[in-house]
Design a protein around this motif. Structure first.
Motif, PDB file in Angstrom:
ATOM      1  N   ASP A   1      -8.246  -3.016  -2.478  1.00 45.75           N
ATOM      2  CA  ASP A   1      -8.174  -2.501  -1.107  1.00 45.75           C
ATOM      3  C   ASP A   1      -8.661  -1.051  -1.070  1.00 45.75           C
ATOM      4  O   ASP A   1      -8.065  -0.171  -1.690  1.00 45.75           O
TER       5      ASP A   1
ATOM      6  N   ASP B   1      -8.458   1.062   1.194  1.00 48.10           N
ATOM      7  CA  ASP B   1      -7.534   2.010   1.847  1.00 48.10           C
ATOM      8  C   ASP B   1      -6.941   2.970   0.818  1.00 48.10           C
ATOM      9  O   ASP B   1      -6.616   4.112   1.133  1.00 48.10           O
TER      10      ASP B   1
ATOM     11  N   ASP C   1       0.832  -1.224   0.000  1.00 51.33           N
ATOM     12  CA  ASP C   1       0.000   0.000   0.000  1.00 51.33           C
ATOM     13  C   ASP C   1       0.857   1.261   0.000  1.00 51.33           C
ATOM     14  O   ASP C   1       0.586   2.217  -0.720  1.00 51.33           O
TER      15      ASP C   1
HETATM   16 MN    MN Z   1      -4.413  -1.836   3.022  1.00 51.94          MN
END
Ligand code: MN
Ligand code: MN
Length: 287
Positions: free
Chosen positions: A135, A137, A112
């Motif tokens: 994801d 995020d 990430d």
């Molecule tokens: Mn993540």
């Protein structure tokens, strides 16, 4: 328009492909290649659609040490990498290297963080970035020059999500995604959030107070007693959740232009017994 940089959340794609395709898909050595095959197909689809100037495959530990120190239950519920999947992780540099794709790995930060770092570098150079991931995020990266190609189970191809898409989903701008995750929580990452606070309340609070810090500073004036208690009683924890969800910058280099090498990829696919993929790649090389 200039070609974008495509950065790939490789662990996210490998897990997705591994659970989405049967492990009866085996390579020349009789071991499963389902994750490699599925990941190659997912990336190639986006390469065909977006014609990136280069492709970077990001890797990294599942949970960065500093995040575990901040909050030990972070990622604690995650299962270990299955036995049939770890050799496929190990094969990635060789296999995807043959596609002409850059492999980026970090010992201390997660994939990430690398994805975000590449996007930052590309943005500084005035280029566009596409972040391929499953994801959410990564929604914090969305901007004028950065889109998330969000892959979901059961959907063909990725959905392109920019700042407007993040606002439509969460009711907040991309910069507030870590604040939003801290309040709402994220079960897939082991982050509980504030007690009793869901998406709606999280967005409402952030809208009113501008940031998690703003929400916490105003918490003693919150008229709803349970909510007031949830916010004032776990201030330090909520701030730690925000830090967990915030991407960290790794010093990465902006990659130079490097197109997908379909011919060399076709050879690598054939060597590993993936003949249908090899045919697809040979066709692309000829066309
Ligand atoms: Mn993540
Ligand atoms: Mn997550």
């Amino acid at each position: 328009m200039a070609r974008p940089l495509l950065v790939v959340d490789t662990p996210s794609m490998l897990f997705r492909a591994f659970y989405g395709l049967p492990s009866s898909i085996k390579g020349a050595d009789g071991r499963p290649v389902n994750a490699l095959l599925g990941t190659a197909n997912l990336i190639l689809r986006e390469v065909e659609v977006h014609k990136p100037r280069a492709v970077v495959l990001c890797f990294g530990p599942d949970a960065a040490d500093y995040r575990l120190e901040l909050y030990p239950p972070y990622h604690a519920d995650r299962d270990p990498v299955p036995d049939d999947l770890s050799p496929q992780f190990a094969a990635c540099p060789d296999f995807f290297g043959a596609f002409g794709w850059t492999i980026a790995d970090s010992e201390t930060l997660e994939a990430d963080d690398l994805l975000g770092s590449y996007a930052t570098r590309e943005t500084k150079a005035g280029g566009r970035t596409l972040v391929l991931t499953g994801d959410r995020d990564m929604f914090q990266c969305a901007s004028k020059l950065v889109s998330v190609l969000y892959v979901r189970t059961g959907k063909q191809g990725a959905e392109e999500i920019g700042p407007k898409g993040v606002r439509e989903r969460y009711g907040i701008p991309p910069a507030l995604v870590p604040d939003f995750i801290a309040l709402r929580g994220d079960p897939s990452d082991g982050i509980p959030g504030a007690k009793g606070v869901g998406e709606k309340t999280a967005a409402e609070l952030l809208h009113k107070h501008g940031s998690l810090e703003g929400v916490l500073n105003a918490a003693f004036r919150e008229p709803r007693p349970k909510l007031r208690q949830a916010l004032t009683g776990s201030r330090e924890e909520l701030l730690a959740f925000k830090e967990l969800a915030t991407l960290r910058d790794e010093k990465v280099r902006r990659p130079r232009d490097k197109r997908t090498d379909h011919r060399s990829a076709a050879r690598a696919a054939r060597e590993r017994g993936m003949s249908r993929l090899a045919e697809r790649l040979e066709q692309a090389a000829a066309g």
